[in-house]
Write an enzyme that holds these catalytic residues in place. Structure first.
Site, PDB file in Angstrom:
ATOM      1  N   HIS A  64       0.854  -1.197   0.000  1.00  0.00           N
ATOM      2  CA  HIS A  64       0.000   0.000   0.000  1.00  0.00           C
ATOM      3  C   HIS A  64       0.888   1.246   0.000  1.00  0.00           C
ATOM      4  CE1 HIS A  64      -3.968  -2.006   0.755  1.00  0.00           C
ATOM      5  NE2 HIS A  64      -3.113  -2.987   0.975  1.00  0.00           N
ATOM      6  N   TYR A 331       4.325  -5.232  10.193  1.00  0.00           N
ATOM      7  CA  TYR A 331       4.218  -3.768  10.127  1.00  0.00           C
ATOM      8  C   TYR A 331       5.460  -3.131  10.760  1.00  0.00           C
ATOM      9  CZ  TYR A 331      -0.791  -3.566   8.883  1.00  0.00           C
ATOM     10  OH  TYR A 331      -2.006  -3.646   8.251  1.00  0.00           O
TER      11      TYR A 331
END
Length: 353
Positions: A64, A331
């Site tokens: 993303h 992450y």
């Protein structure tokens, strides 16, 4: 699975691309602080695999990568207070910083080239707590475990001769993983919209709400738009149509979504993001997300936020879904890597060729 036809092979490639872009690494892939399985899979291995598949873009998120910062507030209506003691559900406003993005690791990709879109939010509660969540357009994930996702990453590695995933490898992966059926069914019917503003975004994983009495209830959440859906059409000819459309709409006024909590019943899976709950499950409208402004991600307030789904306030807890710890670990690796690489180039220096 039936033997692939040329049309079926094209669809397998499309599914590979969509499947690997959900979740802002949402299906990643190694438990926090540990190893997984006989191959000793780590979060670093997964991030390496993303970069091996899509290329290296220093300073950008590893999935993303192309997005835009948003800001506004959440207006709670108090209807979720009986479900959770979290301050975000007390009637009133909570400041929000967020990010809208398309899937994939290429920050210069044309918007229409990627079917999956995402919304990530950070709620800044008055008591200093934060709630972070990363949501995506698909309502389910393709796989339920870190190990299966890693297999999918490997199956989708581009063939050097074509620059695209090998359809035969993807067909073999889907045949070996029947749990991908719901995701593939969604993908086959999904119609892209002409805006970030007129589509829902799904939390996908289950979470546990705890109220003031200590009572617990499992939920999944989504953000549902007030703006009416419109198909992509000719807007997709502009490689940056999503950010341009967003700014145009915001110039006319704030954009709104409703935070919907879907309540689980006995027997509903809380540890398997490939399985949806029945459509008749009770839903609670917890309030309205109001987006007031947007700015380029290279200098915006969202740039340095890691939208870790395990940053949760008191009253919201993780479920037993193994992908939550996996997402958190991946992450962290992505965040550490991109911040060590330095901030991405300003937008004027990273235009499409």
């Amino acid at each position: 699975m039936n033997e692939a036809t040329p049309r079926g092979l094209d669809r397998a490639v499309r599914l590979a691309i969509i499947g690997l872009t959900i979740g802002g690494l949402a299906t990643a892939f190694a438990y926090a602080g540990g190893w997984i399985g006989p191959q000793r899979l780590t979060p670093q291995h997964i991030i390496d695999a993303f970069e091996a598949n899509a290329g290296t873009f220093p300073g950008y998120r590893k999935n993303h990568a192309k997005g835009i910062c948003i800001a506004g507030y959440f207006e709670s209506n108090g209807q979720a207070q009986g479900l959770s003691r979290a301050g975000v559900f007390v009637p009133g406003r909570t400041a929000v910083i967020g990010r809208l993005a398309i899937g994939g690791s290429n920050p210069h990709a044309p918007d229409a080239a990627v079917a999956t879109r995402s919304m990530a939010l950070q709620f800044q509660l008055p008591n200093g707590e934060q709630w972070r969540t990363a949501m995506n357009t698909p309502p389910v994930l393709a796989v339920a475990t870190p190990e299966a996702f890693y297999e999918q990453v490997l199956a989708a590695r581009p063939d050097p001769a074509t620059g695209k995933p090998d359809p035969a490898k993807m067909q073999a992966f889907f045949a070996a993983h029947p749990e991908t059926a719901a995701f593939r069914a969604w993908s086959a019917k999904a119609v892209p919209s002409d805006s970030f503003a007129n589509i829902p975004y799904h939390g996908i994983n289950a979470f546990r709400l705890v109220n003031a009495a200590g009572e617990q209830r499992y939920v999944r959440w989504s953000i549902q738009p007030e703006a009416p859906f419109a198909p992509l059409g000719e807007a997709g000819q502009d490689p940056d149509f999503l950010s341009r459309d967003l700014q145009r709409r915001l110039a006319e006024g704030p954009l709104r979504w409703h935070l919907m909590l879907t309540l689980a019943e006995a027997g509903d899976p809380t540890d398997d993001a490939t399985r949806q709950w029945p459509a008749e499950r009770r839903q609670v409208d917890a309030g309205t997300l109001v987006v007031e402004r947007a700015e380029a991600q290279d200098q915006g307030a969202c740039r340095d936020i890691n939208f870790d789904p395990l940053v949760l306030p008191d009253g919201i807890e993780a479920s037993d879904d193994p992908l939550l710890a996996a997402r958190s670990a991946a992450y962290a690796v992505s965040y550490n890597r991109r911040t060590h690489e330095g901030a991405p180039a300003p937008a004027k220096e990273s235009r499409h060729e």
